[in-house]
Design a protein around this motif. Structure first.
Motif, PDB file in Angstrom:
ATOM      1  N   ILE A 180       0.816  -1.165   0.067  1.00 57.52           N
ATOM      2  CA  ILE A 180      -0.065   0.062  -0.201  1.00 57.52           C
ATOM      3  C   ILE A 180       0.823   0.939  -0.180  1.00 57.52           C
ATOM      4  N   SER A 181       1.966   1.300   0.190  1.00 61.37           N
ATOM      5  CA  SER A 181       2.638   2.338   0.716  1.00 61.37           C
ATOM      6  C   SER A 181       4.218   2.240  -1.031  1.00 61.37           C
ATOM      7  N   GLY A 182       3.786   1.744  -1.653  1.00 60.92           N
ATOM      8  CA  GLY A 182       4.424   1.685  -3.245  1.00 60.92           C
ATOM      9  C   GLY A 182       5.869   2.258  -3.070  1.00 60.92           C
ATOM     10  N   LEU A 183       6.469   0.825  -2.277  1.00 58.76           N
ATOM     11  CA  LEU A 183       7.909   1.471  -2.092  1.00 58.76           C
ATOM     12  C   LEU A 183       8.163   2.406  -0.600  1.00 58.76           C
ATOM     13  N   ARG A 184       7.462   2.639  -0.451  1.00 61.11           N
ATOM     14  CA  ARG A 184       8.116   4.182   0.675  1.00 61.11           C
ATOM     15  C   ARG A 184       8.149   3.293   2.300  1.00 61.11           C
ATOM     16  N   PHE A 185       7.309   2.278   2.357  1.00 65.74           N
ATOM     17  CA  PHE A 185       7.758   2.555   3.743  1.00 65.74           C
ATOM     18  C   PHE A 185       8.804   1.663   4.680  1.00 65.74           C
ATOM     19  N   ASP A 186       8.887   0.751   3.719  1.00 66.17           N
ATOM     20  CA  ASP A 186      10.241  -0.118   3.557  1.00 66.17           C
ATOM     21  C   ASP A 186      11.308  -0.279   2.376  1.00 66.17           C
ATOM     22  N   PRO A 187      12.905   0.279   2.334  1.00 69.31           N
ATOM     23  CA  PRO A 187      13.718   0.398   1.246  1.00 69.31           C
ATOM     24  C   PRO A 187      13.800  -0.947   1.019  1.00 69.31           C
ATOM     25  N   GLY A 188      14.016  -1.666   1.879  1.00 74.04           N
ATOM     26  CA  GLY A 188      13.833  -3.240   1.288  1.00 74.04           C
ATOM     27  C   GLY A 188      13.268  -3.995   0.365  1.00 74.04           C
ATOM     28  N   MET A 189      11.479  -3.748  -0.006  1.00 72.08           N
ATOM     29  CA  MET A 189      10.636  -3.922  -0.692  1.00 72.08           C
ATOM     30  C   MET A 189      11.224  -4.631  -1.489  1.00 72.08           C
ATOM     31  N   ALA A 190      11.380  -3.489  -2.453  1.00 69.11           N
ATOM     32  CA  ALA A 190      12.251  -3.715  -3.457  1.00 69.11           C
ATOM     33  C   ALA A 190      12.454  -4.769  -3.900  1.00 69.11           C
ATOM     34  N   ARG A 191      13.928  -5.324  -3.759  1.00 69.28           N
ATOM     35  CA  ARG A 191      15.232  -5.817  -3.497  1.00 69.28           C
ATOM     36  C   ARG A 191      13.903  -7.152  -2.813  1.00 69.28           C
ATOM     37  N   VAL A 192      13.115  -8.326  -2.507  1.00 70.89           N
ATOM     38  CA  VAL A 192      12.249  -8.902  -2.600  1.00 70.89           C
ATOM     39  C   VAL A 192      11.890  -9.055  -3.120  1.00 70.89           C
ATOM     40  N   ALA A 193      10.875  -8.189  -3.644  1.00 69.67           N
ATOM     41  CA  ALA A 193      10.466  -8.484  -5.264  1.00 69.67           C
ATOM     42  C   ALA A 193      11.302  -8.970  -6.600  1.00 69.67           C
ATOM     43  N   ALA A 194      12.098  -7.764  -6.958  1.00 70.38           N
ATOM     44  CA  ALA A 194      13.137  -8.926  -7.743  1.00 70.38           C
ATOM     45  C   ALA A 194      13.702 -10.190  -6.798  1.00 70.38           C
ATOM     46  N   GLU A 195      14.670  -9.938  -6.115  1.00 67.53           N
ATOM     47  CA  GLU A 195      15.415 -11.293  -5.256  1.00 67.53           C
ATOM     48  C   GLU A 195      14.140 -12.919  -5.558  1.00 67.53           C
ATOM     49  N   THR A 196      12.887 -12.304  -5.425  1.00 61.85           N
ATOM     50  CA  THR A 196      11.641 -13.517  -5.268  1.00 61.85           C
ATOM     51  C   THR A 196      10.950 -14.200  -6.823  1.00 61.85           C
ATOM     52  N   GLY A 197      10.889 -12.767  -7.437  1.00 61.64           N
ATOM     53  CA  GLY A 197       9.786 -13.046  -8.997  1.00 61.64           C
ATOM     54  C   GLY A 197       9.202 -12.543  -8.083  1.00 61.64           C
ATOM     55  N   ALA A 198       8.476 -12.033  -7.006  1.00 61.16           N
ATOM     56  CA  ALA A 198       7.019 -11.348  -7.219  1.00 61.16           C
ATOM     57  C   ALA A 198       6.495 -10.296  -7.874  1.00 61.16           C
ATOM     58  N   GLY A 199       5.178 -10.987  -8.582  1.00 60.84           N
ATOM     59  CA  GLY A 199       4.784  -9.883  -8.838  1.00 60.84           C
ATOM     60  C   GLY A 199       4.768  -8.633  -7.804  1.00 60.84           C
ATOM     61  N   LEU A 200       4.113  -7.233  -8.470  1.00 66.52           N
ATOM     62  CA  LEU A 200       3.964  -5.975  -7.594  1.00 66.52           C
ATOM     63  C   LEU A 200       3.147  -4.779  -7.656  1.00 66.52           C
ATOM     64  N   PHE A 201       2.127  -5.457  -6.089  1.00 66.84           N
ATOM     65  CA  PHE A 201       0.805  -4.176  -6.367  1.00 66.84           C
ATOM     66  C   PHE A 201       1.461  -3.062  -6.435  1.00 66.84           C
ATOM     67  N   LEU A 202       1.853  -1.768  -6.685  1.00 64.34           N
ATOM     68  CA  LEU A 202       2.108  -0.650  -6.225  1.00 64.34           C
ATOM     69  C   LEU A 202       0.828   0.611  -5.841  1.00 64.34           C
ATOM     70  N   MET A 203       0.543   0.944  -4.727  1.00 62.52           N
ATOM     71  CA  MET A 203      -0.447   2.004  -4.320  1.00 62.52           C
ATOM     72  C   MET A 203      -0.320   3.157  -3.818  1.00 62.52           C
ATOM     73  N   HIS A 204      -0.993   4.654  -3.931  1.00 61.67           N
ATOM     74  CA  HIS A 204      -0.520   5.230  -2.928  1.00 61.67           C
ATOM     75  C   HIS A 204      -1.146   5.721  -2.314  1.00 61.67           C
ATOM     76  N   THR A 205      -0.251   5.774  -1.395  1.00 58.58           N
ATOM     77  CA  THR A 205      -1.265   6.750  -0.021  1.00 58.58           C
ATOM     78  C   THR A 205      -0.198   7.626   0.356  1.00 58.58           C
ATOM     79  N   SER A 206      -1.039   8.772   1.099  1.00 59.10           N
ATOM     80  CA  SER A 206      -0.294   9.660   1.490  1.00 59.10           C
ATOM     81  C   SER A 206       0.888   9.754   2.965  1.00 59.10           C
ATOM     82  N   HIS A 207       0.493   9.396   3.687  1.00 55.53           N
ATOM     83  CA  HIS A 207       1.219   8.634   4.601  1.00 55.53           C
ATOM     84  C   HIS A 207       0.729   7.181   5.537  1.00 55.53           C
ATOM     85  N   ARG A 208       1.379   6.993   6.487  1.00 53.56           N
ATOM     86  CA  ARG A 208       0.749   6.044   7.309  1.00 53.56           C
ATOM     87  C   ARG A 208      -0.642   6.046   7.756  1.00 53.56           C
ATOM     88  N   PRO A 209      -0.818   4.644   7.806  1.00 57.41           N
ATOM     89  CA  PRO A 209      -2.527   4.706   8.375  1.00 57.41           C
ATOM     90  C   PRO A 209      -2.868   5.225   9.225  1.00 57.41           C
TER      91      PRO A 209
END
Length: 282
Positions: free
Chosen positions: A118-147
């Motif tokens: 839901i953060s579009g990769l903003r909340f955790d800088p390691g998320m994009a690397r995990v997606a790449a390394e595992t071959g996961a598909g990735l849904f990127l969402m926009h949010t203005s801030h944490r819930p």
């Protein structure tokens, strides 16, 4: 945009795709506490698959406005047993709804195929690397801030332009980390740091999100802006307005719909699609 690739799977997007919501949380706004136990989650998942779900989205942390986060350990304890069970028992791809890279990686090991961030990769800088390394598909969402703070951040100079820029940056970050472009979809984030009018503006201008060149996911199911339209405080009584947004989304070119009520949403989506088929050139 005819398909979306996940880890060892592919979603056919030549027709509308239905993502079933499976919250294994005690405090989600609509169904909190109902599916905490793995067996209860499995029975709900089986029902959604029988109704035509193309993918199931498993979440272990509520992200409704004002909600407080949970620890990685708590989130892992909620989602990993459920994903392991669903992966063994069901034939459809699974998505993990999380903003934590450690949870996402564990979910992939357990059998998930997509990451819904839901953060579009903003909340955790390691998320994009995990997606790449595992071959996961990735849904990127926009949010203005944490819930817990997002509804205090709802002022925009150019709502649609700023959402587009945010999603574009998320795509660039994913690609830079090694995520393949055919694995990425985008979500404008209705209800996440938007006013009532802002949510309606997104719905009116959905075709503009096709400019990003990736499939669009729409998540309106049972949300409070629909309740505000009809003065309906009970989320479980918001099926009909949810279905109206599904039909509008199909007409606008949205390919994926994240919903609680899979069967009705699928029927409405396919009916709208018969009237407004997708542009075959996209």
């Amino acid at each position: 945009m005819h398909s979306l690739t996940g880890r060892s799977c592919r979603l056919d997007l030549r027709r509308p795709c239905i993502m079933g919501i499976l919250n294994v949380t005690p405090d989600s706004f609509s169904d909190g506490g109902r599916f905490l136990a793995p067996r209860a989650a499995l029975e709900q998942a089986r029902l959604m698959v029988a109704e035509g779900a193309d993918v199931l989205d498993v979440g272990g942390e509520s992200t409704r406005p004002g909600s407080q986060g949970v620890s990685e350990e708590e989130e892992l304890a909620r989602v990993v047993p459920v994903i392991e069970l669903l992966a063994r028992e069901l034939p459809v791809p699974l998505s993990i709804d999380t903003t934590k890279s450690r949870v996402a990686r564990a979910a992939m090991v357990a059998g998930a195929h997509f990451i819904n961030d839901i953060s579009g990769l903003r909340f955790d800088p390691g998320m994009a690397r995990v997606a790449a390394e595992t071959g996961a598909g990735l849904f990127l969402m926009h949010t203005s801030h944490r819930p817990e703070r997002m509804q205090a951040h709802v002022d925009y100079q150019d709502l649609i332009g700023e959402i587009l820029d945010y999603l574009r940056q998320g795509m660039e970050d994913a690609l830079a980390a090694g995520v393949e472009v055919d694995k990425i979809a985008v979500d404008p984030g209705i209800g996440f740091g938007k006013t009532q009018e802002g949510n309606l503006e997104i719905l009116r201008r959905l075709p503009e999100f096709l400019r990003l060149g990736r499939p669009v996911l729409l998540g309106t199911s049972r949300k409070s802006f629909l309740g505000a339209i009809l003065d309906q405080p009970d989320p479980r009584q918001r099926l009909y307005p949810t279905l109206a947004t599904v039909a509008l989304g199909v007409a606008a070119g949205v390919r994926i719909f994240r919903v609680h009520d899979v069967g009705p949403a699928r029927e409405v989506a396919l009916t709208a699609f018969a009237v407004h088929p997708y542009d075959s050139s996209n």
